[in-house]
Scaffold this active site. Sequence first.
Site, PDB file in Angstrom:
ATOM      1  N   TYR A  32       1.739  -8.373   0.884  1.00 48.91           N
ATOM      2  CA  TYR A  32       1.209  -7.639  -0.236  1.00 48.91           C
ATOM      3  C   TYR A  32       1.914  -7.917  -1.605  1.00 48.91           C
ATOM      4  O   TYR A  32       1.810  -7.710  -2.777  1.00 48.91           O
ATOM      5  CB  TYR A  32       1.195  -6.252  -0.315  1.00 48.91           C
ATOM      6  CG  TYR A  32       0.408  -5.503   0.980  1.00 48.91           C
ATOM      7  CD1 TYR A  32      -0.406  -6.200   1.653  1.00 48.91           C
ATOM      8  CD2 TYR A  32       0.370  -4.084   1.249  1.00 48.91           C
ATOM      9  CE1 TYR A  32      -1.216  -5.762   2.817  1.00 48.91           C
ATOM     10  CE2 TYR A  32      -0.140  -3.639   2.073  1.00 48.91           C
ATOM     11  CZ  TYR A  32      -1.018  -4.295   3.039  1.00 48.91           C
ATOM     12  OH  TYR A  32      -1.938  -3.788   3.944  1.00 48.91           O
ATOM     13  N   HIS A  86       1.134  -7.684  11.553  1.00 46.46           N
ATOM     14  CA  HIS A  86      -0.018  -7.563  10.733  1.00 46.46           C
ATOM     15  C   HIS A  86      -1.369  -7.821  11.492  1.00 46.46           C
ATOM     16  O   HIS A  86      -2.239  -7.320  11.389  1.00 46.46           O
ATOM     17  CB  HIS A  86       0.034  -8.419   9.409  1.00 46.46           C
ATOM     18  CG  HIS A  86      -0.812  -7.785   8.432  1.00 46.46           C
ATOM     19  ND1 HIS A  86      -0.234  -7.877   7.124  1.00 46.46           N
ATOM     20  CD2 HIS A  86      -1.993  -7.188   8.321  1.00 46.46           C
ATOM     21  CE1 HIS A  86      -1.103  -7.295   6.145  1.00 46.46           C
ATOM     22  NE2 HIS A  86      -2.208  -6.860   7.027  1.00 46.46           N
TER      23      HIS A  86
HETATM   24  N1  LIG Z   1      -3.325  -3.677   8.366  1.00 48.39           N
HETATM   25  C1  LIG Z   1      -4.132  -4.300   7.612  1.00 48.39           C
HETATM   26  O1  LIG Z   1      -4.853  -5.292   7.781  1.00 48.39           O
HETATM   27  C2  LIG Z   1      -4.780  -3.505   6.320  1.00 48.39           C
HETATM   28  C3  LIG Z   1      -5.886  -4.142   5.460  1.00 48.39           C
HETATM   29  C4  LIG Z   1      -6.142  -3.635   4.387  1.00 48.39           C
HETATM   30  C5  LIG Z   1      -5.700  -2.443   3.812  1.00 48.39           C
HETATM   31  N2  LIG Z   1      -4.326  -2.149   4.387  1.00 48.39           N
HETATM   32  C6  LIG Z   1      -3.839  -1.081   3.867  1.00 48.39           C
HETATM   33  O2  LIG Z   1      -4.400   0.202   3.934  1.00 48.39           O
HETATM   34  C7  LIG Z   1      -4.637   0.617   2.502  1.00 48.39           C
HETATM   35  C8  LIG Z   1      -5.790   1.442   2.398  1.00 48.39           C
HETATM   36  O3  LIG Z   1      -6.849   0.450   2.380  1.00 48.39           O
HETATM   37  P1  LIG Z   1      -7.592  -0.112   1.086  1.00 48.39           P
HETATM   38  O4  LIG Z   1      -6.867   0.260  -0.179  1.00 48.39           O
HETATM   39  O5  LIG Z   1      -8.179  -1.424   1.508  1.00 48.39           O
HETATM   40  O6  LIG Z   1      -8.738   0.711   1.102  1.00 48.39           O
HETATM   41  P2  LIG Z   1      -9.136   2.607   0.898  1.00 48.39           P
HETATM   42  O7  LIG Z   1      -7.751   3.097   0.702  1.00 48.39           O
HETATM   43  O8  LIG Z   1     -10.117   3.089   1.794  1.00 48.39           O
HETATM   44  O9  LIG Z   1     -10.090   2.637  -0.587  1.00 48.39           O
HETATM   45  C9  LIG Z   1      -9.137   2.181  -1.672  1.00 48.39           C
HETATM   46  C10 LIG Z   1     -10.358   2.129  -2.897  1.00 48.39           C
HETATM   47  O10 LIG Z   1     -11.122   3.357  -2.885  1.00 48.39           O
HETATM   48  C11 LIG Z   1     -10.790   3.972  -4.217  1.00 48.39           C
HETATM   49  N3  LIG Z   1     -10.447   5.326  -4.210  1.00 48.39           N
HETATM   50  C12 LIG Z   1      -9.383   6.101  -3.673  1.00 48.39           C
HETATM   51  N4  LIG Z   1      -9.637   7.495  -3.637  1.00 48.39           N
HETATM   52  C13 LIG Z   1     -10.851   7.503  -3.936  1.00 48.39           C
HETATM   53  C14 LIG Z   1     -11.514   8.930  -4.152  1.00 48.39           C
HETATM   54  N5  LIG Z   1     -11.142   9.996  -3.877  1.00 48.39           N
HETATM   55  N6  LIG Z   1     -12.962   8.710  -4.427  1.00 48.39           N
HETATM   56  C15 LIG Z   1     -13.477   7.525  -4.509  1.00 48.39           C
HETATM   57  N7  LIG Z   1     -12.577   6.372  -4.606  1.00 48.39           N
HETATM   58  C16 LIG Z   1     -11.429   6.445  -4.194  1.00 48.39           C
HETATM   59  C17 LIG Z   1      -9.517   3.303  -4.838  1.00 48.39           C
HETATM   60  O11 LIG Z   1      -9.568   3.198  -6.134  1.00 48.39           O
HETATM   61  P3  LIG Z   1      -8.647   3.740  -7.095  1.00 48.39           P
HETATM   62  O12 LIG Z   1      -7.388   3.304  -6.943  1.00 48.39           O
HETATM   63  O13 LIG Z   1      -9.073   3.474  -8.693  1.00 48.39           O
HETATM   64  O14 LIG Z   1      -8.451   5.164  -7.205  1.00 48.39           O
HETATM   65  C18 LIG Z   1      -9.912   1.958  -4.414  1.00 48.39           C
HETATM   66  O15 LIG Z   1     -10.761   1.155  -4.781  1.00 48.39           O
HETATM   67  C19 LIG Z   1      -4.257  -0.557   1.688  1.00 48.39           C
HETATM   68  O16 LIG Z   1      -3.664  -0.027   0.427  1.00 48.39           O
HETATM   69  C20 LIG Z   1      -2.877  -1.214   2.492  1.00 48.39           C
HETATM   70  O17 LIG Z   1      -1.902  -0.593   2.376  1.00 48.39           O
HETATM   71  C21 LIG Z   1      -4.251  -2.533   5.607  1.00 48.39           C
END
Ligand SMILES: NC(=O)c1ccc[n+]([C@@H]2O[C@H](COP(=O)([O-])OP(=O)(O)OC[C@H]3O[C@@H](n4cnc5c(N)ncnc54)[C@H](OP(=O)(O)O)[C@@H]3O)[C@@H](O)[C@H]2O)c1
Lengths: 311, 312
Positions: A54, A143
């Site tokens: 990241y 990962h």
């Molecule tokens: N292991 C892996 O392969 C892998 C892959 C992808 C991600 N990850 C990890 O998982 C974490 C979470 O996944 P992600 O960030 O992809 O997706 P997520 O957390 O499901 O969704 C994030 C999105 O949702 C919005 N959001 C947050 N709270 C909200 C709410 N209450 N209502 C409406 N929208 C909302 C955020 O915008 P705002 O920030 O503007 O609120 C952002 O656009 C990542 O940050 C990363 O640390 C791991």
Amino acid sequence: MVVDNSGMSIQLSNGVTMPPIGLGTYPVYGEAMCKMIVDGWDSGYRMIDTSDNYYNEEDLGVALSRLYEARNAKRGDLFLVTKISDELYPVNQPGAGTNRGIFFWKSSPMMQSPTAVHDIISRKIERSLRSLNTEYIDLLLVHRPYPDYIHEIWAEFERFYKQGVVKAIGVSNYHARNIEALSSCEVLPMVNQIEVSPLNTRKSLIEYCRSQGIKVMVFAPIMTLRTVRDSAYHDMLQGLSKKYDRTPAQVLLRWNVQQGLIPIPKSTQRSRLEENIAIFDFSLEDDDMSLIDSFNENRQYVVESKACPGF
Amino acid sequence: MRRIARAFCNAANRIVRRSHWYRNIYFCGADKFWRFNTFNLDVANTGSNSGKYAFNYDGLPVKGFNMALGPQSLEHDFNILKNYFSYLHEGARIIITLCPFSCLHSKYGAEARRKYYTFLHPATIDGFDDAERMEVLRFMENPFKAKPKMCIKFVVREMIGKLLYRRVSEVDFSQSAQAFIDGWKKQFGIVDLDAPLSSQHVEQMEQRAGVLRDMIDFCTARSFKPILVIPPVHPALSVFLTEKFRDRYIYDFLRKVNRPDVQFMDDMVLPGFEQDEYFINALFISELGAKRYTRIVLDRVGLLGGIDSEIR
Ligand SMILES: NC(=O)c1ccc[n+]([C@@H]2O[C@H](COP(=O)([O-])OP(=O)(O)OC[C@H]3O[C@@H](n4cnc5c(N)ncnc54)[C@H](OP(=O)(O)O)[C@@H]3O)[C@@H](O)[C@H]2O)c1
């Protein structure tokens, strides 16, 4: 508002405990990271998820220093999760954010030395420790199930775990088949971080992990709010949202924790951070859990075989 | 002025991207992967050009994806499968299309590689080169800006060609068959197709059998059902591909692969599939032929639920 979820901690197979919800950090950098970490702390988040690829571990390290100062918090109050990965193409290049095939692929010039896996993982862990300004990592994840080195990578993980530099070790994006490949190893993964959503419920993998004593951590738990166009899906969430007087994001996150899953939503907005963690004081009825499940289409937000071909 | 230039550039890009040259010549049809996002596929086929032309799932009550691209080696058929198998549901059929010389090593130049940069993970591109990748992706995103002269030359040529040659000329299948045979003989250094394989070719066959075996095992380990298929060729070509040839280049190859449980459909000579309209040349099937042949194959593996029992 602070949500105290300390009484709800999850115990891993080696006895280490972790919070029932975490804070995602991709893609958050610089000042936004500092603000998110302090806001997250104030809202009750005690687990933070990052990764070497990241490219924000240093920013997170700075944010943590600020947090320790501003809120009198200590390293021991937090559960830090990071990952060991391939490199990604940088933002200013075509195909930004996709995998480069540099680390953990046999075809890569970087992997030609017989000690490549050992050297790379050692360097990466050292770097993570330095960037995060810590002497240990609470949970280190592979990962992706890089198929060329699945055993070698895990052997290194076991080594660092035994040394105590990492308190728990796990995997991410592994299928049962990939976990089974590690069954003869001394230490089994304690966590599998995977994508789960109503459109991709992963029931059999979750069941398999449960049977092996592996906790399932969920990335992108609320991404469907942004990516799904199907109005029936949003109508369903709106309906439940009205019924429980919660937001659609809270319904989704509750659906996670009620299955024993550990979601790690990301938000840079204070109000959403608070909203996303306020999910431990209500429950969804069984019929509503099933209703959400019924939207399953096995649809992946991150297509696994494209990110890690041949896994 | 700047705005006008940008508008012109955008319009030019649109024209180039729609051209047959950009999509089918420069990127060899790889654009089908760029927007692909259908999950729970019932069936997919791999292959080089013969697979690409042999299968067409349009209008069938199955979710199918033709992953074949040409020209390419068996190794890259496998690489595409490795990158796209997440789209298939458990138990899905994977049709591995073979052609008469799948058992031999075919060499392709750097030009054949460029399509892969647009849709494959770098670790699965033979001879991967970062600078080349950058150049290809820049061209893919903004063709007119990246190579204006080339775009003008080929797109204008295509437009003129369309104006001048409206009528499709009739295919001389005998001539086409002879051209394929001569081409293969030259490409692989074979004098007599019925003669035993040279030691060099036997070695290549061993190595290729290993790739095909790995591909089959890859499918079964992921609960997919692999099926080996040789699609029909025009009768003008099949006369050259004698029993002896087939035994040496195909059956011996499959004996070396040694996966006897995998269903194999040798349809090189398929009764009822001899009409000219089913082919665009002596080796490749036409769209009409592909629609019919796909039904035949899917019906045999039970994917059409018997609705097409009268198709043959
Ligand atoms: N292991 C892996 O392969 C892998 C892959 C992808 C991600 N990850 C990890 O998982 C974490 C979470 O996944 P992600 O960030 O992809 O997706 P997520 O957390 O499901 O969704 C994030 C999105 O949702 C919005 N959001 C947050 N709270 C909200 C709410 N209450 N209502 C409406 N929208 C909302 C955020 O915008 P705002 O920030 O503007 O609120 C952002 O656009 C990542 O940050 C990363 O640390 C791991």
